[in-house]
Design an enzyme around this catalytic site. Structure first.
Site, PDB file in Angstrom:
ATOM      1  N   ASP A  13       1.422  -1.225   0.339  1.00  0.00           N
ATOM      2  CA  ASP A  13      -0.225   0.661   0.251  1.00  0.00           C
ATOM      3  C   ASP A  13       0.654   1.091  -0.057  1.00  0.00           C
ATOM      4  OD1 ASP A  13       0.676  -0.802   2.690  1.00  0.00           O
ATOM      5  OD2 ASP A  13      -0.815  -0.107   3.704  1.00  0.00           O
ATOM      6  N   HIS A 243       9.844  -0.413   8.670  1.00  0.00           N
ATOM      7  CA  HIS A 243       9.063  -1.316   8.828  1.00  0.00           C
ATOM      8  C   HIS A 243       8.954  -2.145   7.519  1.00  0.00           C
ATOM      9  CE1 HIS A 243       6.976   0.404  12.386  1.00  0.00           C
ATOM     10  NE2 HIS A 243       6.450   1.653  11.624  1.00  0.00           N
TER      11      HIS A 243
END
Ligand code: BDR
Ligand code: CA
Length: 310
Positions: A13, A243
């Site tokens: 995303d 991340h």
């Protein structure tokens, strides 16, 4: 010697740390980024698709992109994270256009097709909400034995959450999908907040890239300027958590992490919705959950790959 590049598919995303992950996968000699699939999350699915195509353009690689889920399996969609990643996904960077088009197939079908065509060879690396992966499992349950492994950015065991006290963003955005993915009988690695929150890079790390790799360097420098402002305001740290890129690092350097092995489940109700926790269901195959990371080594491999690969 000859390096056999590992085939990897990133479900994403994009998203600033997603962009880092995609650049890393595209530039590593040890990885072969064969496709991307898009999903709602940091941005809408439409913007995620366009951004994935734009990142391929920046890499000068014709990496196919299939558009995926616009909404979660069951719950009402959460608002997009524009305050973290910017309205168009890359901080203040204006929307870019691309001449390339997404493949004419929904992401979950495309994932099943690629996994079957490359049986035994593909690492599936989701770094967004797990909706497409759950839909792929429903579409073709046999993919569990055909992927090489699945390496997920999401959740956390001892860390708590980053959206609520309990939930990490990717799990929070589709907890039902995440639980289906953890219930499936496949080789799951979880790269969660226990490790991703330990790997924090200041803006100077990205600014330094502008000298050696101006195109990618200025892109990441501008995008992380926005991203790091969020981290400063939200949790008072002078840098951003890596991340998604370290999740891709884990795909070919699992040795840089320490693990616990437990069956996992996601809390699907009440105040702790979206929490990943150890499941009492002994039918669930234990997941390999990263709880420790060699911070210096993953930073070094990330920046070296970006600097020398482009
Ligand atoms: C995850 O959430 C998204 O905002 C990031 O891209 C990352 O995948 C971190 O919780
Ligand atoms: Ca992401």
């Amino acid at each position: 010697g000859i390096v056999m590049a590992l085939k990897i598919i990133i479900d994403t995303d994009p998203g600033i740390d997603d962009a880092m992950a995609i650049f890393y996968a595209g530039l590593s000699d040890e990885l072969n980024l064969i496709a991307m699939t898009s999903v709602f999350g940091n941005v809408t699915a439409e913007i995620a698709t366009r951004n994935a195509l734009v990142l391929g353009d920046i890499l000068k690689q014709d990496i196919p992109v299939a558009q995926g889920a616009k909404v979660p399996l069951m719950q009402k969609p959460n608002p997009v994270s524009d305050y973290v990643h910017g309205a168009e996904g890359f901080g203040d960077i204006p929307a870019q256009t691309t001449a390339r088009r997404a493949v004419e197939m929904p992401a979950h079908e495309y994932l099943c097709q690629l996994i079957n065509e490359n049986a035994g060879d593909v690492i599936l690396c989701p770094v967004g909400p797990l909706t497409n992966i759950a839909l792929a499992l429903r579409h073709d349950p046999f993919i569990v034995s055909k992927v090489k492994s699945i390496v997920i950015m999401g959740g956390g065991l001892h860390s708590g959450g980053n959206v609520t006290d309990f939930a990490e963003a990717n799990i929070w955005n589709d907890p039902h999908a995440a639980d289906e993915v953890f219930a499936a009988d496949w080789d799951v690695t979880v790269i969660g907040l226990d490790v991703t929150q330990q790997v924090v890079c200041p803006h100077s790390d990205f600014a330094a890239l502008t000298k050696t790799v101006p195109v990618i360097g200025s892109f990441l420098s501008q995008a992380t300027d926005f991203y790091i402002k969020f981290y400063k305001e939200a949790i008072g740290i002078d840098g951003c958590q890596m991340h998604d890129p370290i999740t891709v690092v884990a795909c070919h350097r699992p040795d840089l992490f320490k693990y616990e092995y437990h069956p996992l489940e996601v809390c699907l109700h009440s105040g702790r919705i979206g929490e990943t926790r150890i499941s009492a269901d002994s039918q669930r195959r234990p997941a390999k959950i990263a709880v420790g990371v060699d911070v210096a080594a993953v930073k070094e491999i990330f920046f070296d790959t970006i600097k020398t690969g482009y």
